[in-house]
Design a protein around this motif. Structure first.
Motif, short mmCIF file in Angstrom:
data_model
loop_
_atom_site.label_atom_id
_atom_site.label_comp_id
_atom_site.label_asym_id
_atom_site.label_seq_id
_atom_site.Cartn_x
_atom_site.Cartn_y
_atom_site.Cartn_z
N VAL A 42 0.86 -1.18 0.00
CA VAL A 42 0.00 0.00 0.00
C VAL A 42 0.89 1.23 0.00
CG1 VAL A 42 -1.78 1.28 1.23
CG2 VAL A 42 -1.79 -1.23 1.27
N PRO A 43 0.82 2.09 -1.04
CA PRO A 43 1.70 3.27 -1.08
C PRO A 43 1.43 4.19 0.09
CG PRO A 43 -0.05 3.42 -2.73
CD PRO A 43 -0.10 2.03 -2.18
N ALA A 44 2.51 4.73 0.65
CA ALA A 44 2.37 5.65 1.77
C ALA A 44 1.69 6.92 1.30
CB ALA A 44 3.75 5.97 2.34
N ALA A 45 0.84 7.48 2.15
CA ALA A 45 0.14 8.71 1.80
C ALA A 45 1.14 9.85 1.67
CB ALA A 45 -0.90 9.03 2.86
N LEU A 46 0.98 10.66 0.64
CA LEU A 46 1.87 11.80 0.44
C LEU A 46 1.51 12.92 1.40
CD1 LEU A 46 1.92 11.97 -3.47
CD2 LEU A 46 3.73 11.10 -1.98
N PRO A 47 2.50 13.70 1.86
CA PRO A 47 2.18 14.86 2.69
C PRO A 47 1.40 15.88 1.87
CG PRO A 47 4.49 14.90 2.03
CD PRO A 47 3.94 13.56 1.60
N ALA A 48 0.68 16.74 2.54
CA ALA A 48 -0.19 17.70 1.86
C ALA A 48 0.44 19.08 1.82
CB ALA A 48 -1.54 17.78 2.56
N VAL A 49 0.29 19.74 0.68
CA VAL A 49 0.64 21.15 0.54
C VAL A 49 -0.67 21.92 0.40
CG1 VAL A 49 1.59 22.87 -1.03
CG2 VAL A 49 2.94 20.88 -0.42
N ASP A 50 -0.96 22.75 1.39
CA ASP A 50 -2.15 23.60 1.36
C ASP A 50 -1.87 24.76 0.42
OD1 ASP A 50 -4.10 25.55 1.86
OD2 ASP A 50 -4.24 25.07 3.99
N MET A 51 -2.45 24.72 -0.77
CA MET A 51 -2.16 25.75 -1.77
C MET A 51 -2.57 27.13 -1.31
SD MET A 51 -3.12 25.87 -5.83
CE MET A 51 -2.49 27.20 -6.86
N VAL A 77 5.29 25.31 2.59
CA VAL A 77 6.39 26.00 1.93
C VAL A 77 7.66 25.14 1.99
CG1 VAL A 77 7.91 28.02 2.02
CG2 VAL A 77 5.45 28.30 2.31
N LEU A 78 7.89 24.48 3.10
CA LEU A 78 9.05 23.60 3.22
C LEU A 78 9.02 22.49 2.17
CD1 LEU A 78 9.56 23.14 7.08
CD2 LEU A 78 11.26 23.99 5.44
N LEU A 79 7.86 21.88 1.96
CA LEU A 79 7.74 20.84 0.96
C LEU A 79 8.02 21.37 -0.44
CD1 LEU A 79 4.57 19.04 2.36
CD2 LEU A 79 6.86 18.05 2.19
N VAL A 80 7.53 22.56 -0.73
CA VAL A 80 7.78 23.19 -2.04
C VAL A 80 9.27 23.49 -2.19
CG1 VAL A 80 7.36 25.25 -3.43
CG2 VAL A 80 5.46 24.11 -2.28
N GLU A 81 9.87 24.03 -1.15
CA GLU A 81 11.29 24.38 -1.21
C GLU A 81 12.16 23.13 -1.36
OE1 GLU A 81 11.57 28.56 1.25
OE2 GLU A 81 11.50 26.70 2.40
N TYR A 138 4.34 15.36 -2.88
CA TYR A 138 3.26 15.87 -2.04
C TYR A 138 1.98 15.94 -2.85
CZ TYR A 138 4.47 20.35 -4.34
OH TYR A 138 4.73 21.33 -5.26
N ALA A 139 0.87 16.06 -2.12
CA ALA A 139 -0.44 16.22 -2.75
C ALA A 139 -0.92 17.65 -2.48
CB ALA A 139 -1.44 15.22 -2.18
N VAL A 140 -1.50 18.28 -3.48
CA VAL A 140 -1.99 19.65 -3.34
C VAL A 140 -3.42 19.62 -2.81
CG1 VAL A 140 -2.52 21.80 -4.54
CG2 VAL A 140 -0.52 20.44 -5.23
N THR A 141 -3.64 20.32 -1.71
CA THR A 141 -4.98 20.45 -1.15
C THR A 141 -5.41 21.91 -1.23
OG1 THR A 141 -4.12 20.79 1.10
CG2 THR A 141 -4.59 18.52 0.44
N ARG A 142 -6.72 22.15 -1.11
CA ARG A 142 -7.32 23.48 -1.21
C ARG A 142 -6.76 24.25 -2.42
NH1 ARG A 142 -8.53 26.16 4.59
NH2 ARG A 142 -6.28 26.54 4.65
N PRO A 143 -6.96 23.68 -3.61
CA PRO A 143 -6.42 24.31 -4.83
C PRO A 143 -7.09 25.64 -5.14
CG PRO A 143 -7.90 22.53 -5.41
CD PRO A 143 -7.72 22.46 -3.93
N LEU A 144 -6.35 26.51 -5.80
CA LEU A 144 -6.85 27.82 -6.23
C LEU A 144 -6.86 27.88 -7.75
CD1 LEU A 144 -4.77 30.08 -3.79
CD2 LEU A 144 -7.24 29.66 -3.68
#
Length: 293
Positions: A42-51, A77-81, A138-144
Motif C-alpha cells: 500500500v503506497p504511503a500517503a503523500l504529505p499535503a501542501v495547502d495551496m 512552503v518547506l515541501l515546495v522548497e 506531495y499532494a496539493v490540497t485546497r487548490p486555487l
C-alpha cells in the motif's frame, strides 16, 4: 481371517492420515512448489501542501522586513522548497519555510523550465506548476483556480471568473452596482497603474456620484469578500478618485499586484511610498476564507 483383518487396519490408518496431514499444513497438489503470495503493498500517503496557505505566503513573505513566517504556511512552503532544491533550483540554506524573494526566484525558474514566460512565470505558484513540482512528493490540497476570462456586467472590462464572483458578492454587501473603470489582463493599458492591471484579479471601481460614506462602504465590502482595496485620490498620483482592488491569492496576479497584496497584509497602502493603510480596518480574508466563514 488374519489377512483380512490386517488389510482392514492398513486401509483405516491411511484414510485417517489424510485429514491429519492437511490439518498440519501439508501442501495440496495445486500449491506444491509455489511460494506463498506476497502481501499487497500500500503506497504511503503523500504529505499535503495547502495551496491557499502557500500562495498567501508567496504574496506576503517577500514584502516582510524580517523573516517572520506566514501563519499556517510553513509546512507546505518547506515541501515546495525541498522539491525546488531537489531540482537544483534552490540552495539548501534557503529551505526554511519562508517564501521570500529567493524562493520566489527559484519558483519562477521552475515555471520557466515548464515553458511558462512573462506573467505566467512570476514565482507565484499556480495549480498546474505546483502539482507538477510535487509529483510523487506531495499532494496539493485546497487548490486555487482563477478561472477563464469574462466581461464584467456583460460588456464591461475583462476579469476572470473568480474576480467576477467576488465583485458580485461585494455588490450584495454594499447594496449597489459597481462600475469598473479598468479591469484585468490589460498590459500597458494605463501607465499610471505600474503594471498592476497587466495580470488577472485587479480592477478599478468608479466612485462617480458616491458620497464619502458610500465610498467607504464599498471599500469595506470589497475587503470583506477578499480584495486588497483602497480608495485612491488625486493627491496620491496622476489619477482621479477611484477604488483600486486586488483579488488576494488570484494566481494570475502580476508581480506588482502581488506586492500590493503583501503590503495590504502588512498594513500599508500598496503605493510606492509605503504609507500606512488609510482604509477601513477589518479582518483580512481571502475569497475562499470568506465563503467558508
Amino acid at each position: 481371517m488374519r489377512l483380512i483383518r490386517t488389510l482392514t487396519a492398513v486401509l483405516t490408518a491411511a484414510v485417517l492420515a489424510v485429514p491429519t496431514a492437511l490439518s498440519a499444513g501439508a501442501a495440496t497438489p495445486v500449491a506444491q512448489g509455489r511460494p506463498a503470495p506476497a502481501a499487497a503493498s500500500v503506497p504511503a500517503a503523500l504529505p499535503a501542501v495547502d495551496m491557499e496557505a502557500v500562495v498567501k505566503a508567496a504574496q506576503i513573505d517577500p514584502r516582510r522586513p524580517d523573516d517572520t513566517r506566514t501563519a499556517g504556511a510553513r509546512a507546505g512552503v518547506l515541501l515546495v522548497e525541498r522539491a525546488l532544491a531537489a531540482r537544483g533550483l534552490l540552495a539548501a540554506r534557503w529551505v526554511d519555510g519562508y517564501f521570500g524573494t529567493t524562493t520566489i526566484a527559484a519558483y519562477a525558474a521552475y515555471q520557466r523550465s515548464l515553458g511558462y514566460r512573462g506573467l505566467a512565470a512570476t514565482g507565484l505558484p499556480g495549480i498546474a506548476s505546483l502539482t507538477a513540482l510535487g509529483a510523487r512528493r506531495y499532494a496539493v490540497t485546497r487548490p486555487l483556480r482563477p478561472g477563464g476570462r469574462v466581461h464584467w456586467a456583460g460588456s464591461g472590462p475583462v476579469v476572470d471568473t473568480r474576480t467576477r464572483a467576488m465583485l458580485a458578492a461585494a455588490e450584495q454587501l454594499a447594496g449597489r452596482s459597481l462600475v469598473l473603470s479598468q479591469g484585468s489582463c490589460n498590459p500597458g493599458g494605463d501607465p499610471t497603474s505600474a503594471g498592476t492591471h497587466d495580470g488577472g484579479g485587479v480592477v478599478d471601481v468608479s466612485v462617480s456620484g458616491m458620497s464619502a460614506a458610500t465610498r467607504t462602504a464599498v471599500v469595506t465590502a470589497l475587503r470583506r469578500v477578499g480584495f486588497a482595496a483602497w480608495l485612491r485620490n488625486p493627491r496620491q498620483g496622476d489619477w482621479p478618485w477611484h477604488i483600486h482592488a486586488v483579488a488576494i491569492s488570484d494566481t494570475d496576479l502580476s508581480a506588482a499586484a502581488q506586492h500590493q497584496v503583501g503590503d495590504y497584509y502588512l498594513g500599508l497602502d500598496g503605493l510606492a511610498d509605503h504609507a500606512a493603510d488609510d482604509g477601513p480596518r477589518i479582518p483580512i480574508r481571502t475569497w475562499e476564507e470568506y465563503r467558508r466563514r
